[in-house]
Scaffold this active site. Structure first.
Site, PDB file in Angstrom:
ATOM      1  N   CYS A  16       0.849  -1.242   0.023  1.00 54.91           N
ATOM      2  CA  CYS A  16      -0.113   0.062  -0.117  1.00 54.91           C
ATOM      3  C   CYS A  16       0.974   1.109   0.240  1.00 54.91           C
ATOM      4  CB  CYS A  16      -0.825   0.042   1.194  1.00 54.91           C
ATOM      5  SG  CYS A  16      -2.524   0.953   0.981  1.00 54.91           S
ATOM      6  N   CYS A  92      -4.117  -0.873  -2.389  1.00 54.77           N
ATOM      7  CA  CYS A  92      -4.711   0.108  -2.505  1.00 54.77           C
ATOM      8  C   CYS A  92      -4.483   0.648  -3.867  1.00 54.77           C
ATOM      9  CB  CYS A  92      -4.098   1.231  -1.574  1.00 54.77           C
ATOM     10  SG  CYS A  92      -2.529   1.825  -1.733  1.00 54.77           S
ATOM     11  N   CYS A 100       6.750  -0.148  -9.412  1.00 56.75           N
ATOM     12  CA  CYS A 100       7.345  -0.969  -8.147  1.00 56.75           C
ATOM     13  C   CYS A 100       9.084  -1.183  -8.447  1.00 56.75           C
ATOM     14  CB  CYS A 100       6.702  -2.148  -8.247  1.00 56.75           C
ATOM     15  SG  CYS A 100       4.999  -1.927  -7.523  1.00 56.75           S
TER      16      CYS A 100
END
Length: 176
Positions: A16, A92, A100
């Protein structure tokens, strides 16, 4: 049956943005429900540095000590020596859209977005209810995931199932 693929303990990371509520709750739920089969972790792209007290209420109710959880960066899991990850789940919408880090080992990924209970304003009871609802939704998805035949399903089918879990329509719990 010793030594079969089903004996493997899978590492799963819940992501998240702030790593203060949803991802921490998911980590606790998976470590409780998937104990022995899964080791769950949580992290954030921009960790707040503290776990939300309402999230800690839920983790305590699951039998964990507050010290078992901390708000941390996802960078910890991309470093050498980090646990090898089998699954990465974003919980989320912000984290799902972020770039990422490169995860070693090509873990399977999916997005299981749920509303942010930390964004709820109102009385303590209303906020606590939002956190409980988030835990219920994440718990439902985790139980669906735990029911999958991980040892016998091919990677492509498993990836599809992981993504389908994120599309699960969670009807609010009725107040009967």
């Amino acid at each position: 049956m010793s030594g079969t693929v089903s004996d493997k303990t899978y590492n799963i990371l819940f992501l998240c943005t702030g790593n203060s509520a949803r991802s921490v709750i998911a980590e606790a739920l998976m470590n409780k429900e998937g104990r022995g089969r899964f080791k769950a972790y949580s992290a954030g792209s921009m960790p707040t540095g503290r776990v939300n007290p309402h999230a800690l209420s839920i983790t305590r109710a699951l039998g964990f000590e507050d010290t078992a959880f901390r708000s941390k960066s996802w960078d910890e899991f991309a470093k050498p020596g980090a646990p090898p990850l089998d699954f990465i789940i974003t919980v989320c919408d912000n984290a799902a859209g972020e770039v990422c880090p490169v995860w070693p080992g090509q873990p399977m990924t999916a997005h299981w977005g749920v509303p942010d209970p930390a964004a709820v304003q109102g009385s303590e009871a209303e906020i606590a209810a939002a956190f409980s609802e988030t835990a219920r939704m994440l718990g439902n998805r985790i139980r669906i995931f735990l029911s999958l035949p991980l040892a016998s399903i091919d990677r492509m089918s498993l990836q599809t199932k992981l993504r389908e879990i994120g599309q699960t329509v969670d009807e609010p719990q009725s107040a009967e």
